[in-house]
Design an enzyme around this catalytic site. Structure first.
Site, PDB file in Angstrom:
ATOM      1  CG  ASP A  39       3.874 -18.620 -30.497  1.00  0.00           C
ATOM      2  OD1 ASP A  39       4.478 -19.335 -29.679  1.00  0.00           O
ATOM      3  OD2 ASP A  39       2.939 -19.038 -31.210  1.00  0.00           O
ATOM      4  CE1 TYR A  67      -3.054 -16.017 -26.124  1.00  0.00           C
ATOM      5  CE2 TYR A  67      -4.871 -17.303 -25.241  1.00  0.00           C
ATOM      6  CZ  TYR A  67      -3.518 -17.047 -25.316  1.00  0.00           C
ATOM      7  OH  TYR A  67      -2.629 -17.797 -24.583  1.00  0.00           O
ATOM      8  CG  ASP A  81       2.564 -18.867 -37.289  1.00  0.00           C
ATOM      9  OD1 ASP A  81       3.173 -19.084 -38.348  1.00  0.00           O
ATOM     10  OD2 ASP A  81       3.125 -18.851 -36.182  1.00  0.00           O
ATOM     11  NE  ARG A 173       1.524 -21.516 -32.568  1.00  0.00           N
ATOM     12  CZ  ARG A 173       2.400 -22.500 -32.630  1.00  0.00           C
ATOM     13  NH1 ARG A 173       2.526 -23.200 -33.750  1.00  0.00           N
ATOM     14  NH2 ARG A 173       3.156 -22.794 -31.597  1.00  0.00           N
TER      15      ARG A 173
END
Length: 310
Positions: A39, A67, A81, A173
């Site tokens: 993203d 992550y 998000d 997310r």
């Protein structure tokens, strides 16, 4: 033409397609592809394949990923998000760190995740985020993803910093949203950094500016990962000169086509029915030709993916 993989450190504000466009401008070549969307508001590792290495894009995309993310509890947004429109807020003063950790770590393992509307997945030929921007919401089927591990790095409620190792196709997310939902207060993702994709780590990644410098001073090859490095787990075998042209044209190869100094885990092991049945093959000058697979019934190796470059 340049052939290989670059470990790009994508910066915030760029889409994955922006990175590809920038690299095309830097290198002057068109044949470049990224290995999975990251993203625009996220940063971190984005392996990018150049030249013949674009044949590896799907393979790299399939690798496990790691992550670091910040979960903001008490807020639900339409995009899941922090950049999205707030749909609901909740009081988090009653949350206990122990409960948050327990619930978050409870997602370890396989779970059915419903992809977010703001994603590039297609339904009836249209990307979900296009429909979402039109105010439409469609039914999405849950997909099984696997969370290999969740480590709580820091907890200062309502924010929780976590390290997540997961399978391909996992939306972090959505994971944040689901953790918030299970806690009863809602949640969204506030920050996201991808620190690892398979063998590619954040520590070894380079920004686009640094890659441009390397290209200008002629040292890009120093940071370009060769295609055969993606198959380090497979034995390496050298094709004898009389069979090189057959190999480079994609023809099957018998065991005697290989030099005696080939990896002993190669055709001798495979021909006896042992693992591994995949190998890397090279010509006598050490040039990578292809990945092959042993066909036991025909007692020969067949090309799986060709990478030879004249």
């Amino acid at each position: 033409m340049i052939h290989g993989i670059l470990n790009v450190q994508k910066e915030k504000g760029y889409t994955s397609h922006d990175v590809v466009a920038k690299l095309r401008g830097i290198t002057g070549q068109r044949k470049i592809g990224h290995t999975g969307t990251l993203d625009p508001d996220a940063d971190g590792v984005l392996p990018v394949c150049l030249g013949r290495a674009t044949r590896l894009c799907d393979m790299i995309t399939d690798r496990d990923k790691t992550y670091e993310t910040v979960l903001l509890l008490g807020r639900i947004t339409d995009t899941q998000d922090a950049g999205g429109k707030t749909l609901q807020t909740s009081d988090t003063s009653g949350l206990q760190k122990e409960d948050v950790c327990r619930v978050a770590e409870g997602f370890t393992g396989e779970y059915a995740q419903i992809p977010p509307m703001y994603s590039a997945l297609k339904v009836n030929g249209r990307k979900l985020y296009e429909l979402a921007r039109e105010g439409k919401e469609v039914e999405r089927k849950a997909r099984k993803v696997r969370i290999f591990g969740i480590e709580i790095l820091k907890s200062e409620l309502p924010r929780v910093r976590m390290r997540v190792k997961c399978s391909k196709g996992t939306y972090i997310r959505t994971l944040c949203h689901d953790i918030g939902e299970r806690l009863g207060c809602g949640g969204c993702m506030e920050e996201l950094t991808r620190t690892c994709v398979g063998r590619f780590s954040l520590e070894e990644s380079l920004t686009l500016d640094r890659i441009a410098e390397k290209y200008r001073d002629g040292s890009l090859s120093d940071v370009l990962v060769p295609m055969d490095r993606m198959f380090d787990d497979y034995p390496g075998m050298t094709v004898r000169e009389p069979w090189e042209s057959l190999a480079k044209n994609g023809n099957p190869l018998p065991g005697e086509a290989f030099c005696d100094n080939s990896d002993p885990r190669g055709w001798k092991a495979a021909s006896s029915g042992e693992d591994p049945d995949y190998v890397r093959i090279y010509d006598e000058k050490g040039r990578f030709i292809a990945v092959c697979r042993w066909q036991k019934e025909k007692e020969e190796y067949r090309i799986v993916k060709m990478f030879y470059v004249e």
